[in-house]
Design a protein around this motif. Structure first.
Motif, mmCIF file in Angstrom:
data_model
loop_
_atom_site.group_PDB
_atom_site.id
_atom_site.type_symbol
_atom_site.label_atom_id
_atom_site.label_comp_id
_atom_site.label_asym_id
_atom_site.label_seq_id
_atom_site.Cartn_x
_atom_site.Cartn_y
_atom_site.Cartn_z
ATOM 1 N N PRO A 29 1.223 -1.251 -0.337
ATOM 2 C CA PRO A 29 -0.030 0.237 -0.026
ATOM 3 C C PRO A 29 1.186 1.557 -0.035
ATOM 4 O O PRO A 29 1.683 1.264 1.551
ATOM 5 C CB PRO A 29 -0.972 -0.079 1.457
ATOM 6 N N GLU A 30 0.760 2.281 -1.060
ATOM 7 C CA GLU A 30 1.911 3.065 -1.254
ATOM 8 C C GLU A 30 1.302 4.508 -0.677
ATOM 9 O O GLU A 30 0.507 4.653 -0.716
ATOM 10 C CB GLU A 30 2.563 2.977 -2.444
ATOM 11 N N GLU A 32 0.991 6.462 -2.585
ATOM 12 C CA GLU A 32 0.527 6.133 -3.814
ATOM 13 C C GLU A 32 2.111 5.144 -3.713
ATOM 14 O O GLU A 32 1.902 5.925 -4.668
ATOM 15 C CB GLU A 32 -0.437 7.201 -4.607
ATOM 16 N N ASN A 33 2.347 4.507 -3.156
ATOM 17 C CA ASN A 33 3.315 4.428 -3.337
ATOM 18 C C ASN A 33 4.194 5.013 -3.873
ATOM 19 O O ASN A 33 4.389 4.972 -5.197
ATOM 20 C CB ASN A 33 2.889 3.277 -3.937
ATOM 21 N N GLN A 405 2.561 12.923 1.460
ATOM 22 C CA GLN A 405 2.601 11.737 1.870
ATOM 23 C C GLN A 405 3.433 10.581 2.171
ATOM 24 O O GLN A 405 4.690 10.522 0.896
ATOM 25 C CB GLN A 405 1.379 10.677 1.042
ATOM 26 N N GLN A 407 5.498 6.605 3.258
ATOM 27 C CA GLN A 407 5.399 4.814 3.174
ATOM 28 C C GLN A 407 6.502 4.778 4.184
ATOM 29 O O GLN A 407 7.724 4.981 3.447
ATOM 30 C CB GLN A 407 5.182 4.355 1.798
ATOM 31 N N MET A 443 -3.546 5.988 5.660
ATOM 32 C CA MET A 443 -4.035 5.982 4.384
ATOM 33 C C MET A 443 -4.795 4.278 5.490
ATOM 34 O O MET A 443 -3.806 3.858 5.188
ATOM 35 C CB MET A 443 -2.966 5.862 3.408
ATOM 36 N N PRO A 445 -5.413 1.118 4.245
ATOM 37 C CA PRO A 445 -4.347 0.738 2.466
ATOM 38 C C PRO A 445 -5.037 -0.176 1.364
ATOM 39 O O PRO A 445 -4.875 -0.567 0.654
ATOM 40 C CB PRO A 445 -3.823 -1.106 3.592
ATOM 41 N N LYS A 446 -6.150 -0.710 1.387
ATOM 42 C CA LYS A 446 -7.795 -1.022 0.954
ATOM 43 C C LYS A 446 -7.817 0.331 -0.186
ATOM 44 O O LYS A 446 -7.705 0.039 -1.035
ATOM 45 C CB LYS A 446 -8.444 -1.724 1.611
ATOM 46 N N THR A 447 -8.742 1.150 0.695
ATOM 47 C CA THR A 447 -9.552 2.259 -0.078
ATOM 48 C C THR A 447 -8.472 3.066 0.144
ATOM 49 O O THR A 447 -9.179 4.278 -0.757
ATOM 50 C CB THR A 447 -10.685 2.554 1.254
ATOM 51 N N LYS A 448 -7.555 3.096 0.439
ATOM 52 C CA LYS A 448 -6.103 4.332 0.051
ATOM 53 C C LYS A 448 -6.492 5.603 0.185
ATOM 54 O O LYS A 448 -6.556 6.911 -0.580
ATOM 55 C CB LYS A 448 -5.451 4.431 -1.506
ATOM 56 N N LYS A 449 -7.790 6.215 1.038
ATOM 57 C CA LYS A 449 -8.712 6.660 1.543
ATOM 58 C C LYS A 449 -8.028 7.486 3.177
ATOM 59 O O LYS A 449 -7.569 6.394 3.505
ATOM 60 C CB LYS A 449 -10.088 7.672 1.494
#
Length: 515
Positions: A29-30, A32-33, A405, A407, A443, A445-449
């Motif tokens: 999960p990034e 947005e990586n 953002q 990671q 964030m 990791p699944k929804t990126k929200k």
């Protein structure tokens, strides 16, 4: 005149765009990586360039060009230009392969090679002679380890290349970052010799860290060359080649590379030059039907950049020579002799007196080119690595704080990251101490929200929105606007602990989540 015609007219077939396309299936999960950051970035620490014979050695050289030798941009070869960084674990054969490329492309003559052979033999290091072409200072030759980023140039039928020979030892990772940050294409050199691949690939080896850093820094196209295939422990065995590929492919995928689209494997021998300029003979390697290294480099497609964008050239070095000369790679826009620019972040107005591509003096240059630019209106002592030469109409922002953002890769001793965490920031050619002053949201990791819970700390693997502060003004861009100037790494105690990208200030909603 459309963009492509403009590029040709400006001798801009540098074809180095936001380096890239990233694997949308990347495993983490990034941020947005930053593994998934879709374009490229460039950053540097201290790369000194000089060209004694054919290689730009580590040091500085005066540029004394006879006015009569001045080239108009139309007179220069219109081949595209790419920066190629050679990365990989120490002793994988990066410098030897780079030296062999220069020899095979006619950049080094037989007499020079004989001199290096004699010198290597005197040091009881007979197999190192090709590396001496790239490793130019005595410390590197004695230790057999690249320390600084070596530079050299070669050409194929369709392209001009600048080799950036990055050090493989973990002590010199900041210098490796400086090379990768300027690159359009990466060549990951892996040793096939029994035990050497395993040492580089296992935890603590530099193969893994170099791959992750290259992707983070925008090197989206990667050639994985399996070197030393002629070693007695390998003898061009397909089984060994396949074994290395089977271990590297899953790792490359989790690092964000689209292996089918952006990665190519090929076997070589850097020491004897097999499968570099010409395809390996079937009598040597009967199972290989793919291209040689030169063919693979020529076939790489990098999207064009717009030469009409706002001018951006991060400065990697400076020196005096009939005025102040700065060095760097053009990340956006074009520059002409006589242009008025700003040196940011101090907003010092300067005028472009002369422009050099390699050793050629030109009147103008565009994105992707490595330049030396002579300026008037500023002294070299007033310029630092990390400053940016920028257009007057649209200068680059200068900040002491920015939102990011981030990671988290691997914190030291499984620590936690909280407000107050300090690290060293690497962004384009900037190296600056920084502090995380606020964690805003984590964030999902699944929804990126953003998640709706308040956070005070995060652990390995987390993706967070945070606010970062530095002590001095630095030049950064939002990743969405200029990927190559908006992605970064955080390091502490010699280890990369996080990667990230500069973003817009979070929305009011995100702010409330952390209040």
């Amino acid at each position: 005149m459309d963009i492509e015609e403009e590029i040709r007219s400006l001798q801009l077939d540098s074809a180095a765009e936001d380096n890239g396309v990233v694997n949308p299936e990347a495993a983490h999960p990034e941020v947005e990586n930053s593994n998934k950051m879709e374009e490229d970035s460039k950053e540097e620490v201290h790369t000194h360039s000089v060209k004694p014979e054919v290689v730009e050695q580590k040091g500085k050289e005066k540029i004394n060009v006879d006015p009569e030798e001045e080239h108009d941009e139309m007179e220069l070869d219109k081949k595209r230009h790419l920066n190629v960084v050679f990365i990989g674990h120490v002793d994988a054969g990066k410098s030897t392969t780079g030296g062999q490329i220069l020899f095979l492309s006619g950049q080094v003559d037989d007499r020079t090679i004989q001199k290096y052979e004699k010198e290597a033999k005197e040091k009881s290091r007979e197999s190192w002679y090709m590396a001496y072409i790239m490793d130019t200072n005595e410390e590197e030759r004695v230790k057999g380890k690249t320390v600084e980023v070596g530079r050299a140039h070669f050409e194929t039928e369709s392209s001009r290349f600048t080799i950036l020979d990055a050090p493989g030892h973990k002590s010199y990772v900041p210098n490796m970052i400086s090379g990768a940050s300027q690159a359009d294409v990466g060549v990951l050199v892996i040793s096939a010799r029994k035990g050497e691949f395993e040492t580089g690939y296992e935890r603590g080896g530099q193969t893994r860290e170099h791959v992750q850093l290259a992707k983070t820094l925008g090197v989206s196209k990667l050639l994985v060359v399996v070197n030393k295939m002629d070693d007695p422990t390998v003898n061009w065995a397909k089984e060994r080649y396949d074994e290395i590929g089977s271990k590297m492919v899953p790792f490359l995928k989790t690092s964000g590379y689209n292996v089918k689209k952006d990665v190519q494997f090929l076997p070589i021998s850097g020491l004897v030059g097999t499968n570099i300029k010409n395809r390996v003979d079937k009598t040597v390697c009967s199972w290989w039907d793919g291209p040689c290294l030169f063919e693979a480099l020529d076939a790489i497609e990098i999207p064009l950049r717009d030469p009409k964008g706002p001018f951006r050239m991060p400065i990697i070095d400076k020196f005096k020579d009939m005025g102040t000369v700065v060095m760097g790679k053009v990340e956006s826009g074009s520059v002409r002799e006589g242009d008025s620019l700003f040196v940011m972040p101090n907003k010092v107005p300067v005028k472009v007196v002369a422009i050099f591509i390699d050793e050629d003096k030109v009147k103008r240059a565009g994105p992707g080119e490595n330049l030396r630019v002579r300026l008037s209106g500023i002294e070299d002592e007033d310029i630092l690595s990390g400053f940016v030469l920028a257009s007057v109409a649209n200068p680059i922002p200068a900040v002491t704080e920015f939102f990011a953002q981030l990671q988290i890769l691997e914190l030291l001793d499984n620590a936690i990251l909280t407000a107050g965490y300090k690290a060293v920031l690497h962004i384009h050619s900037i190296v600056e101490e920084c502090e995380i002053i606020e964690l805003i949201s984590q964030m999902d990791p699944k929804t990126k929200k953003p998640m709706k819970k308040q956070i005070r700390f995060v652990k390995n693997g987390a993706v967070v929105v945070c606010k970062i502060q530095v002590n001095n003004l630095i030049c950064v861009e939002k990743f969405a606007d200029f990927p190559q100037l908006g992605r970064f790494t955080l390091r502490t105690e010699g280890k990369t602990i996080a990667v990230g990208k500069v973003i817009d200030p979070p929305s009011t909603y995100s702010r409330k989540l952390s209040s």
